[in-house]
Write a protein that holds these residues in place. Structure first.
Motif, PDB file in Angstrom:
ATOM      1  N   GLU A  74       0.830  -1.211   0.000  1.00 49.52           N
ATOM      2  CA  GLU A  74       0.000   0.000   0.000  1.00 49.52           C
ATOM      3  C   GLU A  74       0.865   1.262   0.000  1.00 49.52           C
ATOM      4  OE1 GLU A  74      -2.360  -0.792   3.481  1.00 49.52           O
ATOM      5  OE2 GLU A  74      -4.014  -1.624   2.294  1.00 49.52           O
ATOM      6  N   ARG A 129       2.631   1.664  -3.539  1.00 48.10           N
ATOM      7  CA  ARG A 129       1.751   2.013  -4.666  1.00 48.10           C
ATOM      8  C   ARG A 129       1.647   3.520  -4.877  1.00 48.10           C
ATOM      9  NH1 ARG A 129      -3.151   3.617  -4.158  1.00 48.10           N
ATOM     10  NH2 ARG A 129      -3.880   2.682  -6.105  1.00 48.10           N
ATOM     11  N   SER A 130       1.821   4.309  -3.817  1.00 49.40           N
ATOM     12  CA  SER A 130       1.755   5.763  -3.966  1.00 49.40           C
ATOM     13  C   SER A 130       3.060   6.360  -4.492  1.00 49.40           C
ATOM     14  CB  SER A 130       1.384   6.412  -2.630  1.00 49.40           C
ATOM     15  OG  SER A 130       2.434   6.244  -1.697  1.00 49.40           O
ATOM     16  N   ARG A 140       1.255   0.866 -10.358  1.00 51.87           N
ATOM     17  CA  ARG A 140       0.195   0.925  -9.341  1.00 51.87           C
ATOM     18  C   ARG A 140      -0.932  -0.043  -9.691  1.00 51.87           C
ATOM     19  NH1 ARG A 140      -1.397   6.331  -9.455  1.00 51.87           N
ATOM     20  NH2 ARG A 140       0.698   6.707  -8.686  1.00 51.87           N
ATOM     21  N   GLU A 141      -1.292  -0.111 -10.965  1.00 50.74           N
ATOM     22  CA  GLU A 141      -2.346  -1.036 -11.388  1.00 50.74           C
ATOM     23  C   GLU A 141      -1.944  -2.483 -11.121  1.00 50.74           C
ATOM     24  OE1 GLU A 141      -3.025  -0.031 -15.482  1.00 50.74           O
ATOM     25  OE2 GLU A 141      -4.071   1.828 -14.963  1.00 50.74           O
ATOM     26  N   ASP A 194      -2.148  -3.027  -7.382  1.00 47.36           N
ATOM     27  CA  ASP A 194      -3.546  -3.119  -6.951  1.00 47.36           C
ATOM     28  C   ASP A 194      -4.123  -4.503  -7.234  1.00 47.36           C
ATOM     29  OD1 ASP A 194      -3.517  -0.529  -6.005  1.00 47.36           O
ATOM     30  OD2 ASP A 194      -4.548   0.323  -7.747  1.00 47.36           O
ATOM     31  N   ALA A 195      -3.828  -5.048  -8.407  1.00 44.83           N
ATOM     32  CA  ALA A 195      -4.311  -6.393  -8.745  1.00 44.83           C
ATOM     33  C   ALA A 195      -3.703  -7.427  -7.803  1.00 44.83           C
ATOM     34  CB  ALA A 195      -3.986  -6.721 -10.200  1.00 44.83           C
ATOM     35  N   LEU A 240      -2.605  -6.859  -4.716  1.00 45.02           N
ATOM     36  CA  LEU A 240      -3.212  -6.659  -3.399  1.00 45.02           C
ATOM     37  C   LEU A 240      -4.588  -7.308  -3.301  1.00 45.02           C
ATOM     38  CD1 LEU A 240      -2.439  -2.998  -2.276  1.00 45.02           C
ATOM     39  CD2 LEU A 240      -2.001  -5.095  -0.992  1.00 45.02           C
ATOM     40  N   GLU A 241      -5.353  -7.194  -4.362  1.00 37.39           N
ATOM     41  CA  GLU A 241      -6.692  -7.798  -4.361  1.00 37.39           C
ATOM     42  C   GLU A 241      -6.597  -9.305  -4.090  1.00 37.39           C
ATOM     43  OE1 GLU A 241     -10.205  -8.552  -7.588  1.00 37.39           O
ATOM     44  OE2 GLU A 241      -9.215  -6.603  -7.620  1.00 37.39           O
ATOM     45  N   ARG A 249      -5.117 -10.077  -0.432  1.00 37.05           N
ATOM     46  CA  ARG A 249      -6.125  -9.869   0.620  1.00 37.05           C
ATOM     47  C   ARG A 249      -7.124 -11.021   0.707  1.00 37.05           C
ATOM     48  NH1 ARG A 249      -6.425  -3.656  -0.813  1.00 37.05           N
ATOM     49  NH2 ARG A 249      -5.115  -2.849   0.863  1.00 37.05           N
TER      50      ARG A 249
END
Length: 114
Positions: A48, A51-52, A59-60, A63-64, A66-67, A70
């Motif tokens: 997290e 990603r910033s 970042r994309e 994000d994938a 991380l999904e 999680r």
């Protein structure tokens, strides 16, 4: 890991490594004190944070990843490890700023393989 965000690992154990000609004694790696849930959460926090600090494209990808991460045990077979590998790959590509992700993933994979 379970789909509810709680991370589970089987028994923790010590590892011994003694190699080479005339090896005497052993090197001990103790994983007893490692809290798997804390390592799992550290991976998520590190991703997290990273990603910033990366491009929109990276970042994309994060994000994938991380999904899937999680989802824990709820992720399709093999998807969890692939997501960790993908996040670690982005971390390696971006250099020093990605070091915390690479280290957190390394620690988690060590727990999973142990």
């Amino acid at each position: 890991m379970t789909g509810n965000g709680e991370f589970h690992i089987g028994s923790m154990r010590d590892f011994y490594n003694a190699s080479g000609d005339g090896a005497v004694g052993r090197i001990e790696y103790h994983q007893q004190g490692t809290d798997p849930q804390a390592v799992y959460e550290a991976v998520i926090r590190a991703i997290e944070t990273l990603r910033s600090q990366v491009s929109v494209e990276d970042r994309e990808v994060l994000d994938a990843s991380l999904e899937t991460i999680r989802q824990g045990d709820g992720a399709p077979p093999g998807a969890f490890r692939r997501a960790l590998g993908t996040a670690a790959g982005v971390a390696a590509l971006v250099g020093e700023v990605g070091a915390p992700v690479a280290e957190a993933v390394r620690q988690l994979l060590a727990l999973l393989s142990g």
